[in-house]
Each structure stands twice: as structure tokens, then as C-alpha cells.
Design an enzyme around this catalytic site. Structure first.
Site, PDB file in Angstrom:
ATOM      1  N   ARG A  83      45.343  48.048  45.107  1.00  0.00           N
ATOM      2  CA  ARG A  83      44.124  48.863  45.167  1.00  0.00           C
ATOM      3  C   ARG A  83      43.111  48.280  46.136  1.00  0.00           C
ATOM      4  NH1 ARG A  83      42.500  50.921  39.941  1.00  0.00           N
ATOM      5  NH2 ARG A  83      43.964  52.421  40.791  1.00  0.00           N
ATOM      6  N   TYR A  84      42.931  46.954  46.076  1.00  0.00           N
ATOM      7  CA  TYR A  84      41.994  46.277  46.971  1.00  0.00           C
ATOM      8  C   TYR A  84      42.817  45.696  48.108  1.00  0.00           C
ATOM      9  CZ  TYR A  84      39.414  46.547  42.585  1.00  0.00           C
ATOM     10  OH  TYR A  84      38.826  46.997  41.442  1.00  0.00           O
ATOM     11  N   ARG A  87      44.241  41.969  47.376  1.00  0.00           N
ATOM     12  CA  ARG A  87      44.724  41.576  46.054  1.00  0.00           C
ATOM     13  C   ARG A  87      45.720  42.591  45.526  1.00  0.00           C
ATOM     14  NH1 ARG A  87      38.817  41.911  44.165  1.00  0.00           N
ATOM     15  NH2 ARG A  87      38.766  42.697  46.273  1.00  0.00           N
ATOM     16  N   CYS A  96      53.926  42.745  24.656  1.00  0.00           N
ATOM     17  CA  CYS A  96      52.877  41.802  24.290  1.00  0.00           C
ATOM     18  C   CYS A  96      53.240  41.149  22.962  1.00  0.00           C
ATOM     19  CB  CYS A  96      51.544  42.528  24.127  1.00  0.00           C
ATOM     20  SG  CYS A  96      50.730  42.872  25.695  1.00  0.00           S
ATOM     21  N   CYS A 100      46.922  45.165  21.331  1.00  0.00           N
ATOM     22  CA  CYS A 100      45.492  45.421  21.155  1.00  0.00           C
ATOM     23  C   CYS A 100      45.286  46.923  21.011  1.00  0.00           C
ATOM     24  CB  CYS A 100      44.714  44.955  22.382  1.00  0.00           C
ATOM     25  SG  CYS A 100      45.010  43.241  22.832  1.00  0.00           S
ATOM     26  N   CYS A 103      44.054  48.689  24.161  1.00  0.00           N
ATOM     27  CA  CYS A 103      44.834  48.540  25.391  1.00  0.00           C
ATOM     28  C   CYS A 103      44.581  49.704  26.357  1.00  0.00           C
ATOM     29  CB  CYS A 103      46.324  48.466  25.076  1.00  0.00           C
ATOM     30  SG  CYS A 103      47.329  48.192  26.554  1.00  0.00           S
ATOM     31  N   ARG A 105      46.314  50.068  29.119  1.00  0.00           N
ATOM     32  CA  ARG A 105      47.588  50.426  29.729  1.00  0.00           C
ATOM     33  C   ARG A 105      48.561  50.922  28.662  1.00  0.00           C
ATOM     34  NH1 ARG A 105      47.617  45.658  33.006  1.00  0.00           N
ATOM     35  NH2 ARG A 105      46.096  46.504  34.460  1.00  0.00           N
ATOM     36  N   ASP A 262      37.596  51.208  29.284  1.00  0.00           N
ATOM     37  CA  ASP A 262      38.127  52.272  30.143  1.00  0.00           C
ATOM     38  C   ASP A 262      38.290  53.574  29.340  1.00  0.00           C
ATOM     39  OD1 ASP A 262      38.334  50.470  32.255  1.00  0.00           O
ATOM     40  OD2 ASP A 262      40.358  49.855  31.658  1.00  0.00           O
ATOM     41  N   ASP A 299      35.465  49.722  35.484  1.00  0.00           N
ATOM     42  CA  ASP A 299      36.583  50.126  36.337  1.00  0.00           C
ATOM     43  C   ASP A 299      36.528  51.650  36.397  1.00  0.00           C
ATOM     44  OD1 ASP A 299      38.751  49.648  37.976  1.00  0.00           O
ATOM     45  OD2 ASP A 299      39.648  48.215  36.575  1.00  0.00           O
ATOM     46  N   LYS A 306      36.757  48.434  40.497  1.00  0.00           N
ATOM     47  CA  LYS A 306      35.697  47.863  39.664  1.00  0.00           C
ATOM     48  C   LYS A 306      34.360  47.842  40.396  1.00  0.00           C
ATOM     49  CE  LYS A 306      38.740  44.594  37.236  1.00  0.00           C
ATOM     50  NZ  LYS A 306      39.942  44.823  38.090  1.00  0.00           N
TER      51      LYS A 306
HETATM   52  C1  LIG Z   1      40.837  44.011  38.448  1.00  0.00           C
HETATM   53  C2  LIG Z   1      41.903  44.187  39.429  1.00  0.00           C
HETATM   54  C3  LIG Z   1      42.150  43.210  40.406  1.00  0.00           C
HETATM   55  C4  LIG Z   1      41.365  41.919  40.478  1.00  0.00           C
HETATM   56  O1  LIG Z   1      40.017  42.152  40.740  1.00  0.00           O
HETATM   57  P1  LIG Z   1      38.989  40.931  40.832  1.00  0.00           P
HETATM   58  O2  LIG Z   1      37.653  41.592  40.869  1.00  0.00           O
HETATM   59  O3  LIG Z   1      39.321  40.161  42.070  1.00  0.00           O
HETATM   60  O4  LIG Z   1      39.186  40.089  39.614  1.00  0.00           O
HETATM   61  C5  LIG Z   1      43.130  43.459  41.334  1.00  0.00           C
HETATM   62  N1  LIG Z   1      43.844  44.607  41.314  1.00  0.00           N
HETATM   63  C6  LIG Z   1      43.625  45.566  40.389  1.00  0.00           C
HETATM   64  C7  LIG Z   1      44.433  46.808  40.451  1.00  0.00           C
HETATM   65  C8  LIG Z   1      42.652  45.388  39.409  1.00  0.00           C
HETATM   66  O5  LIG Z   1      42.462  46.333  38.488  1.00  0.00           O
END
Ligand SMILES: *Cc1c(COP(=O)(O)O)cnc(C)c1O
Length: 357
Positions: A83-84, A87, A96, A100, A103, A105, A262, A299, A306
């Protein structure tokens, strides 16, 4: 004995909980350890409410989504969310040790595990995407995998030259602290820089055993951070969260995120109004160590990623001065500097002319 039977054997279930268990569309199960923290008689016990379904889960709230974060759309290969730009999130397992009730997901958690070849495809994707520097391994709970298997997953990403940081998201220090063995700590340490992100939601979960698990990780050279989910009427109180965050800090676990719930299906009863989290942060700022205060993260539904919210301390701002208020409501002036050029003359000397990745 496990799952719903264990819950029924150890707790004096209310009528609503009994019906909730029967109608739950998502597994109800916890470790004997985590179950032992639950109050036998009080349905409001925060541990109990995190593992025992209620009929409220069967209700559909306004705006709720099966895939609240739009993760399935951002999955270039199965189990890998990108997504980012820098990362990725790899879902190493869907199981799990305790499920939870909150959850996010839940559409996939508890379902059959990752497909064969998913790790190889995910690692190949990351290898081909040089912009990825941070791989977050989550699930499900990756610490449910045997250490050798977990190590294989993490090594697949560690061996990629442009991957700088690994993170492991796990609730095991909370639900089964005995999983944190010397063998596991040593295996994770070899994969440094690797951060463990855990998930404490209430001071009741900070037991001697949980403390020993977190301290073993930190003593072993693994930084531990925590994400808390803001849960209505379980921990939606500045006294409870302030206490939790201070206790986490004493075991050298940094509170990282406080997550707004969420919009996953059947969770409206656990969601707080957005302003509640902001009010809790405002109450904590200035009254507990800044090291103990997490970011309040929302999110965004549908895959916006986020964003963080904070109390607004800025009253007004212009080129000459800012007016700010502190947590007690008093206002203060901050004079702006006359010179406004913020470029750093040494920057190009330090980095050269090439673009820094
Ligand atoms: C939360 C998340 C991350 C990590 O985000 P940070 O703000 O760096 O902790 C990476 N990928 C996805 C899809 C996420 O939901």
C-alpha cells in the site's frame, strides 16, 4: 478441549454470550493462559470480552465492510499487501493462538492457511521492487509457526539487499508468553534489524509472564513496540490506557499506535466516536511520559491508508507569530523567525548530486 467448549467450561456464560458463541461466524478460541486471565463471572472483563463472542457481532452496522482496509485490492501476489511505496505487509499465516473478537481481518483469519508457494512469490515480488525497505510479517500470528518455519519466512526477506527493516506483528506475548523462548529470541536476533510489534489492550494483560516475555525479547536485542486497539467500554478511558502505556514502558515496550477500530463487519459495538480517542490523548499529554504516548491512527476505510489524529493546540498562525494553547487551555505566543529560508547548504555535499533512496 478447546474453542467454544473451553470458554463454556471456564466461564459462567451469560445468555447473550451463549447465543453469541452459537451464532459467531468467526472462531472463538483462546489459549488456557489467556483464558485464565478472564473473569469467570463478570461479562465486562476486558479479557473475556476480547475472546467471547456476543450477539452484537451478528449485527451489521452502517458503512461496515468485509475488507475494511481494501487490502485484497492492494495484493499484487496472494498474502502480500503493498500500500505504501516503501513498506509491505506479508500475511504469513491466517491462524492465531487466540481469536480477538475485534479482529479487523476476520474475513480471512482462522480460514485455511497461506497457499503453497505464497512465500516464494512474495519474496520474488519484493526482490523485484527495490523501493521496498520495510517488510512487516503478520497474519494471523506468525509466532504460531514453528521457529524453523518462521525463520525461513523472515530469511526470505532478510536476504534481499534493499530490505532494511523487518517487523513481526504478534500477540503471543499477551496470549501465550511461553512461546517466547531463548531459542526464538536468538533466532530473531540473528535477523536484526528486526522489531517485534505486539498487541496489549488492557493493564490486566500485563502479567509477570507477559513481562518476562517482553523483557526476554528486549534483553535479547529485539526492540518491542505495541499497538493497542481502542475498544469501546473495554479500554476507552484515559485512566486505563494511561496505566497500560506506563506499564508497557516499564518493560521497555514502546506504545506505537493506538488504533481507531476499523469498520469491519459486526464490530460497531466496539467502535468509539473519533473524538473519544483524541480526548484520551489530550488527557494523557502532559500527565504521563511522552515516551508512553502512542500515535492515534485511523486506517481509512477502502484502502486510503493510515492517518493520525491529535488534539489541536494551534489557535492561529501567520508569518509573524503563532498562538498556541497548552493542555490546560492557557494560550501562548510563539514569535516566528524573520528569516524563512530552510534549505540546508551542506545537504548536496553530504549526499552528492544523486537522489537518496
Ligand atoms: C500499517 C501498515 C503498514 C505499516 O505502517 P507504519 O505506519 O509504517 O507502521 C504497512 N502496510 C500496511 C498495508 C499497513 O496497513
Amino acid at each position: 478441549m478447546h474453542g467454544a467448549q473451553a470458554l463454556a467450561a471456564h466461564l459462567a456464560l451469560s445468555e447473550d454470550e451463549r447465543e453469541g458463541i452459537t451464532r459467531a461466524s468467526f472462531p472463538a478460541s483462546a489459549t488456557p493462559y489467556y483464558l485464565s486471565l478472564a473473569d469467570r463471572d463478570d461479562p465486562w472483563c476486558p479479557v473475556r470480552r476480547q475472546i467471547v463472542p456476543s450477539t452484537a457481532e451478528t449485527r451489521r452496522g452502517r458503512g461496515e465492510l468485509a475488507d475494511p482496509l481494501g487490502e485484497d485490492r492492494d495484493m499484487p501476489v496472494p498474502g502480500l499487501v503493498h500500500r505504501y511505496p516503501d513498506r509491505v505487509l506479508f500475511l504469513a499465516t491466517s491462524r492465531c493462538s487466540a481469536y480477538c473478537r475485534h479482529c479487523t481481518r476476520r474475513r480471512r483469519t482462522g480460514a485455511p492457511g497461506a497457499s503453497a508457494g505464497a512465500l516464494e512469490r512474495a519474496a520474488a515480488y519484493v526482490r523485484a521492487h527495490r523501493e521496498v525497505r520495510d517488510v512487516l510479517v503478520s497474519g494471523g500470528d506468525p509466532l504460531l509457526l514453528p521457529t524453523a518455519h518462521l525463520t525461513r519466512v523472515l530469511r526470505a526477506f532478510r536476504s534481499i539487499p534493499h530490505v532494511e527493516i523487518l517487523r513481526v506483528g504478534t500477540r503471543m506475548p499477551v496470549t501465550n508468553p511461553f512461546r517466547v523462548t531463548g531459542e526464538l529470541v536468538a533466532a530473531l536476533r540473528r535477523l536484526a534489524p528486526l522489531f517485534v510489534i505486539t498487541h496489549f489492550n488492557h493493564p490486566k494483560e500485563v502479567t509477570a509472564q507477559a513481562r518476562a516475555a517482553c523483557e526476554a525479547l528486549v534483553d535479547g536485542g529485539i526492540p518491542v513496540e505495541n499497538q493497542t486497539v481502542l475498544l469501546r467500554r473495554l479500554n476507552s478511558s484515559s485512566r486505563i490506557l494511561g496505566d497500560l502505556f506506563r506499564r508497557l514502558l516499564t518493560m521497555r515496550v514502546r506504545p506505537y499506535y493506538l488504533h481507531q477500530m476499523d469498520v469491519a463487519q459486526g464490530l460497531e459495538h466496539l467502535r468509539t466516536p473519533l473524538e473519544e480517542g483524541v480526548a484520551i490523548l489530550a488527557a494523557l499529554r502532559g500527565t504521563i511520559s511522552g515516551l508512553a504516548i502512542p500515535h492515534l491512527a485511523v486506517d481509512l476505510p477502502g484502502g486510503g491508508g493510515k492517518v493520525t489524529l491529535q488534539p489541536d493546540y494551534l489557535v492561529s498562525l501567520d508569518a509573524r507569530q503563532a498562538v498556541l494553547r497548552n493542555g490546560r487551555g492557557k494560550t501562548y505566543r510563539y514569535p516566528q523567525p524573520v528569516e524563512r529560508d530552510c534549505s540546508c547548504p551542506y545537504e548536496s555535499t553530504f549526499y552528492g548530486s544523486s537522489e537518496v533512496r
